[in-house]
Every structure is written in structure tokens, then in C-alpha cells.
Design a protein around this motif. Sequence first.
Motif, PDB file in Angstrom:
ATOM      1  N   ALA A  59       5.021   7.208  10.225  1.00  0.00           N
ATOM      2  CA  ALA A  59       4.595   6.550   8.979  1.00  0.00           C
ATOM      3  C   ALA A  59       3.080   6.621   8.831  1.00  0.00           C
ATOM      4  CB  ALA A  59       5.068   5.098   8.963  1.00  0.00           C
ATOM      5  N   THR A  60       2.350   6.465   9.923  1.00  0.00           N
ATOM      6  CA  THR A  60       0.893   6.581   9.878  1.00  0.00           C
ATOM      7  C   THR A  60       0.474   8.006   9.532  1.00  0.00           C
ATOM      8  OG1 THR A  60       0.737   4.840  11.539  1.00  0.00           O
ATOM      9  CG2 THR A  60      -1.221   6.179  11.192  1.00  0.00           C
ATOM     10  N   GLU A  61       1.172   8.979  10.095  1.00  0.00           N
ATOM     11  CA  GLU A  61       0.865  10.375   9.768  1.00  0.00           C
ATOM     12  C   GLU A  61       1.151  10.668   8.294  1.00  0.00           C
ATOM     13  OE1 GLU A  61       2.810  13.115  12.366  1.00  0.00           O
ATOM     14  OE2 GLU A  61       2.027  12.140  14.159  1.00  0.00           O
ATOM     15  N   HIS A  62       2.215  10.090   7.772  1.00  0.00           N
ATOM     16  CA  HIS A  62       2.528  10.303   6.352  1.00  0.00           C
ATOM     17  C   HIS A  62       1.462   9.681   5.443  1.00  0.00           C
ATOM     18  CE1 HIS A  62       6.226  12.329   6.981  1.00  0.00           C
ATOM     19  NE2 HIS A  62       6.908  11.284   7.406  1.00  0.00           N
ATOM     20  N   LYS A  63       0.909   8.552   5.858  1.00  0.00           N
ATOM     21  CA  LYS A  63      -0.183   7.946   5.077  1.00  0.00           C
ATOM     22  C   LYS A  63      -1.391   8.871   5.046  1.00  0.00           C
ATOM     23  CE  LYS A  63       1.076   3.217   6.175  1.00  0.00           C
ATOM     24  NZ  LYS A  63       0.712   2.008   6.927  1.00  0.00           N
ATOM     25  N   ARG A  64      -1.724   9.427   6.197  1.00  0.00           N
ATOM     26  CA  ARG A  64      -2.867  10.348   6.278  1.00  0.00           C
ATOM     27  C   ARG A  64      -2.601  11.603   5.455  1.00  0.00           C
ATOM     28  NH1 ARG A  64      -2.736  12.667  11.559  1.00  0.00           N
ATOM     29  NH2 ARG A  64      -1.375  14.112  10.471  1.00  0.00           N
ATOM     30  N   ASP A  65      -1.399  12.145   5.573  1.00  0.00           N
ATOM     31  CA  ASP A  65      -1.060  13.359   4.812  1.00  0.00           C
ATOM     32  C   ASP A  65      -1.143  13.114   3.309  1.00  0.00           C
ATOM     33  OD1 ASP A  65      -0.620  14.569   7.223  1.00  0.00           O
ATOM     34  OD2 ASP A  65       1.565  14.423   7.127  1.00  0.00           O
ATOM     35  N   MET A  66      -0.652  11.944   2.869  1.00  0.00           N
ATOM     36  CA  MET A  66      -0.697  11.637   1.445  1.00  0.00           C
ATOM     37  C   MET A  66      -2.145  11.513   0.967  1.00  0.00           C
ATOM     38  SD  MET A  66       1.241   8.690  -0.759  1.00  0.00           S
ATOM     39  CE  MET A  66       0.253   7.319  -0.257  1.00  0.00           C
ATOM     40  N   LEU A  67      -2.993  10.912   1.790  1.00  0.00           N
ATOM     41  CA  LEU A  67      -4.400  10.778   1.414  1.00  0.00           C
ATOM     42  C   LEU A  67      -5.042  12.151   1.239  1.00  0.00           C
ATOM     43  CD1 LEU A  67      -7.030   9.045   1.115  1.00  0.00           C
ATOM     44  CD2 LEU A  67      -7.341   9.444   3.554  1.00  0.00           C
ATOM     45  N   PHE A  68      -4.816  13.053   2.174  1.00  0.00           N
ATOM     46  CA  PHE A  68      -5.456  14.362   2.092  1.00  0.00           C
ATOM     47  C   PHE A  68      -4.873  15.213   0.967  1.00  0.00           C
ATOM     48  CE2 PHE A  68      -6.727  13.658   6.651  1.00  0.00           C
ATOM     49  CZ  PHE A  68      -8.069  13.515   6.354  1.00  0.00           C
ATOM     50  N   THR A  69      -3.586  15.081   0.691  1.00  0.00           N
ATOM     51  CA  THR A  69      -3.035  15.867  -0.411  1.00  0.00           C
ATOM     52  C   THR A  69      -3.487  15.322  -1.760  1.00  0.00           C
ATOM     53  OG1 THR A  69      -0.987  14.587  -0.374  1.00  0.00           O
ATOM     54  CG2 THR A  69      -1.004  16.665   0.832  1.00  0.00           C
ATOM     55  N   LEU A  70      -3.788  14.034  -1.848  1.00  0.00           N
ATOM     56  CA  LEU A  70      -4.269  13.476  -3.113  1.00  0.00           C
ATOM     57  C   LEU A  70      -5.705  13.900  -3.423  1.00  0.00           C
ATOM     58  CD1 LEU A  70      -2.777   9.890  -3.134  1.00  0.00           C
ATOM     59  CD2 LEU A  70      -2.352  11.706  -4.765  1.00  0.00           C
ATOM     60  N   LEU A  71      -6.417  14.395  -2.435  1.00  0.00           N
ATOM     61  CA  LEU A  71      -7.778  14.880  -2.694  1.00  0.00           C
ATOM     62  C   LEU A  71      -7.770  16.138  -3.567  1.00  0.00           C
ATOM     63  CD1 LEU A  71      -9.481  14.351   0.771  1.00  0.00           C
ATOM     64  CD2 LEU A  71      -9.790  13.004  -1.303  1.00  0.00           C
ATOM     65  N   LEU A  72      -6.737  16.966  -3.434  1.00  0.00           N
ATOM     66  CA  LEU A  72      -6.691  18.213  -4.203  1.00  0.00           C
ATOM     67  C   LEU A  72      -6.562  17.974  -5.708  1.00  0.00           C
ATOM     68  CD1 LEU A  72      -4.539  20.324  -1.753  1.00  0.00           C
ATOM     69  CD2 LEU A  72      -6.946  20.645  -2.302  1.00  0.00           C
ATOM     70  N   PRO A  73      -5.638  17.126  -6.185  1.00  0.00           N
ATOM     71  CA  PRO A  73      -5.631  16.873  -7.628  1.00  0.00           C
ATOM     72  C   PRO A  73      -6.906  16.187  -8.113  1.00  0.00           C
ATOM     73  CG  PRO A  73      -3.556  16.165  -6.679  1.00  0.00           C
ATOM     74  CD  PRO A  73      -4.466  16.514  -5.551  1.00  0.00           C
ATOM     75  N   ALA A  74      -7.525  15.375  -7.258  1.00  0.00           N
ATOM     76  CA  ALA A  74      -8.783  14.737  -7.657  1.00  0.00           C
ATOM     77  C   ALA A  74      -9.876  15.787  -7.860  1.00  0.00           C
ATOM     78  CB  ALA A  74      -9.208  13.709  -6.614  1.00  0.00           C
ATOM     79  N   VAL A  75      -9.931  16.766  -6.969  1.00  0.00           N
ATOM     80  CA  VAL A  75     -10.924  17.842  -7.105  1.00  0.00           C
ATOM     81  C   VAL A  75     -10.655  18.664  -8.363  1.00  0.00           C
ATOM     82  CG1 VAL A  75     -11.708  20.012  -6.068  1.00  0.00           C
ATOM     83  CG2 VAL A  75     -11.490  17.972  -4.664  1.00  0.00           C
ATOM     84  N   SER A  76      -9.396  18.975  -8.621  1.00  0.00           N
ATOM     85  CA  SER A  76      -9.097  19.762  -9.826  1.00  0.00           C
ATOM     86  C   SER A  76      -9.369  18.959 -11.093  1.00  0.00           C
ATOM     87  CB  SER A  76      -7.650  20.258  -9.795  1.00  0.00           C
ATOM     88  OG  SER A  76      -6.746  19.191  -9.853  1.00  0.00           O
ATOM     89  N   LEU A  77      -9.192  17.650 -11.039  1.00  0.00           N
ATOM     90  CA  LEU A  77      -9.522  16.817 -12.202  1.00  0.00           C
ATOM     91  C   LEU A  77     -11.027  16.800 -12.446  1.00  0.00           C
ATOM     92  CD1 LEU A  77      -8.081  15.097 -14.283  1.00  0.00           C
ATOM     93  CD2 LEU A  77      -8.388  13.138 -12.796  1.00  0.00           C
ATOM     94  N   VAL A  78     -11.806  16.750 -11.384  1.00  0.00           N
ATOM     95  CA  VAL A  78     -13.264  16.799 -11.523  1.00  0.00           C
ATOM     96  C   VAL A  78     -13.694  18.155 -12.078  1.00  0.00           C
ATOM     97  CG1 VAL A  78     -15.422  16.852 -10.204  1.00  0.00           C
ATOM     98  CG2 VAL A  78     -13.757  15.039  -9.795  1.00  0.00           C
ATOM     99  N   LEU A  79     -13.083  19.222 -11.596  1.00  0.00           N
ATOM    100  CA  LEU A  79     -13.426  20.552 -12.108  1.00  0.00           C
ATOM    101  C   LEU A  79     -13.034  20.713 -13.571  1.00  0.00           C
ATOM    102  CD1 LEU A  79     -12.477  22.742  -9.033  1.00  0.00           C
ATOM    103  CD2 LEU A  79     -14.765  22.404  -9.985  1.00  0.00           C
TER     104      LEU A  79
END
Length: 131
Positions: A59-79
Motif C-alpha cells: 500500500a505504501t508503494e502504491h501511494k508512492r507510485d501514484m504520486l510519481f505518475t501524477l507528476l506527468l499530467p501536471a507537467v503536461s498541463l503546465v506545458l
Amino acid sequence: MDSLTPPHHPPSRPWQSTGALVLAGIVIAVAFVSLLLLAVSGFIFDPDDYPPEFYLALATEHKRDMLFTLLLPAVSLVLAGLSWFSSARAGARVLGAMWAGGISVLLALAMIFVGVGNINGALYFADLFGG
């Protein structure tokens, strides 16, 4: 007379906004692949083979994975926003920036949905096999 003339401003370069839009598209493609990997990482084939501590750590690993995958849409939204505001609003760039922003938001919502499902699944198995 030179002091009364307005300063010369260089014209905006359209490749900056187009380049940001192309980068947003590339990041969206990578984010889609990471969404698929996030969905696959939550699949547990034979859940009774592991102790409950494994699922708590998962469950802790899934939290970390979700955090890192959410960075990609944030970057594309900024771009996409950078493409929107960096030059004059031409029709193709406006529609492209709106498309990239909308797809980024949808990917972020899908990642939250899948990530929370993965976390809840791991916590469910930890509780089920915990006694």
C-alpha cells in the motif's frame, strides 16, 4: 527624436508555443503508458501467498507510485498552459492547448481512481489475512 520612438520589441516566436505543445503531447503519451503500468501494478494474482505485512508495504508503494505518475499530467498541463500563454492565440495552438489540458486532467483523474483502488485493494488484503 529617438527618445520618443517606442522601443523595438522582437516578435514572438511561434516555435516556442508549438514546441511546448509537442512536448505536452509526448508527456501525455508517457503518462498514458504510466497509467497502464499503474493499473497492472495493482493486480495480485494469488493473494493468499503473502503475509499481511507484505500488503501494508505494498500500500505504501502504491501511494508512492501514484504520486510519481501524477507528476506527468501536471507537467503536461503546465506545458499546455505555457503554449497557451507564450504567443498570439492562433486557432490551432489554442485548440491544441485546450486538448492537451483536457487530456491531462482526464489522465490525472484516471490515475487517482486507479491509484486509490490499488491502495484500497492492498489494505483490504492486509486486513483480510491479518486475522
